[in-house]
Design a protein around this motif. Sequence first.
Motif, short mmCIF file in Angstrom:
data_model
loop_
_atom_site.label_atom_id
_atom_site.label_comp_id
_atom_site.label_asym_id
_atom_site.label_seq_id
_atom_site.Cartn_x
_atom_site.Cartn_y
_atom_site.Cartn_z
N MET A 145 1.06 -1.07 -0.35
CA MET A 145 -0.36 -0.53 0.09
C MET A 145 0.57 0.93 -0.16
O MET A 145 1.04 2.26 -0.89
CB MET A 145 -0.28 0.24 1.20
N ALA A 146 1.69 0.99 0.17
CA ALA A 146 3.09 2.10 0.75
C ALA A 146 2.89 2.70 -0.87
O ALA A 146 3.35 3.36 -0.97
CB ALA A 146 4.19 2.42 1.23
N LYS A 147 4.05 1.47 -1.68
CA LYS A 147 4.04 1.69 -2.72
C LYS A 147 2.98 2.46 -3.74
O LYS A 147 3.45 2.92 -4.29
CB LYS A 147 4.47 0.58 -3.38
N PHE A 148 1.69 2.22 -3.83
CA PHE A 148 0.47 2.28 -4.13
C PHE A 148 0.34 3.77 -3.98
O PHE A 148 0.17 4.29 -4.73
CB PHE A 148 -0.63 1.81 -4.15
N LYS A 149 0.36 4.29 -2.55
CA LYS A 149 0.48 5.49 -2.17
C LYS A 149 1.41 7.15 -2.47
O LYS A 149 0.82 8.30 -3.51
CB LYS A 149 0.26 6.19 -1.07
N GLU A 150 2.71 5.63 -3.12
CA GLU A 150 3.49 6.67 -3.60
C GLU A 150 3.23 7.55 -4.88
O GLU A 150 3.27 7.91 -5.45
CB GLU A 150 4.77 6.47 -3.38
N PRO A 198 -0.91 8.99 -5.22
CA PRO A 198 -1.20 9.57 -3.97
C PRO A 198 -2.91 10.59 -3.92
O PRO A 198 -3.39 10.45 -2.31
CB PRO A 198 -0.26 10.65 -3.46
N ALA A 199 -3.26 10.36 -5.50
CA ALA A 199 -4.69 11.33 -4.71
C ALA A 199 -5.87 10.21 -5.22
O ALA A 199 -7.10 10.60 -5.54
CB ALA A 199 -4.25 12.34 -6.44
N VAL A 200 -5.38 8.77 -5.24
CA VAL A 200 -6.48 8.51 -5.57
C VAL A 200 -6.87 7.35 -3.61
O VAL A 200 -5.96 6.77 -3.00
CB VAL A 200 -5.87 6.52 -6.10
N ASP A 201 -8.32 7.40 -3.73
CA ASP A 201 -8.27 6.11 -2.52
C ASP A 201 -9.08 5.00 -2.72
O ASP A 201 -9.76 4.95 -4.05
CB ASP A 201 -9.76 7.06 -1.78
#
Length: 318
Positions: A117-122, A125-128
């Motif tokens: 998830m950290a890699k995904f948010k990187e 960043p503007a996606v939930d």
Amino acid sequence: MDSLRKSLPSMNGMFTFEAAARHGNFSKAADELNVTPAAVSRMVARLEEYLDTALFVRHPGGVNLTESGQLLFDAISRGFSGIGSALREIQDRRSGIETVSLSVSTGFTTHWMMPRMAKFKEQFPAVDLRFQLVMGAVSGPVNDVDLGMRYIHGSDERHEAVFVMPEIIVPICSPDYRDSHAPQKDAKRISDTTISLSDAEPNWSSLFAPAEEGGSTNSMIFSDYAIVVQAALLGQGVSLGWLNVVAHWLRTRALVPASDHVVKTDRQCHLVRVREKPVRPIVMEVRDWLIKELNDDVEAVASLYPNLELDRQLAARR
């Protein structure tokens, strides 16, 4: 539009019918709608009387749609899905945050998605991300989500399906369990304890038949594949490892192959979307990211465990 509005019964009746059809059960629909099962039954009966046709076949375990009921349910599902997408896009534009909904298994979410998830948010960043979780065998409609992970044979008239990987199953266990129990190289002779998913297809007996080989003496059976994998991580036994779920743990060596015996079925893992939904670029970007990350994991696992011959298994991926 005016004639359509006049021909429609109440919207409350439509919501009630949709919930009852989706659940296949009046009681479950009542729980969702916070009404009584009798109220659901009355509302459906009024709708059937209005249309002068049966929408459900009632039986003790629930209800099944008639041909007319299926026709109405498909149309309502498409309509509700489009309305939901429009409302969500309006909210996204106001907040600056885009949402992408996924229908995936609890196992995939817990054991593949959460560790990255950290890699995904990187990357986004503007996606939930919003998850519609499936506890057991992955199945069901994808009307209410942007993407669903399903084992199917490809696209159809209503669904666009993008190929991810073949269904590949590897017996897995923790390194400590492997070292202490020394499973045989032939997966049909896996020893001691097997950990299974109650409604899995294929399952232990159809793939490896350990009991027929006199190997497994104990078994643990769960209805949630996330728990199956967690039990293997904790060194409780050997389980079937669906590669698209356990690739991360195999890559990090938290899990290891219990044997070199790998099964490739005729099923294929796809990411599926309903064609009627407007194509949002962010959904396609997330889909492509998921596929790339999964393939990177699988290629790393193939390099780590050459005896599995995953390269040969994946050669026909398309």
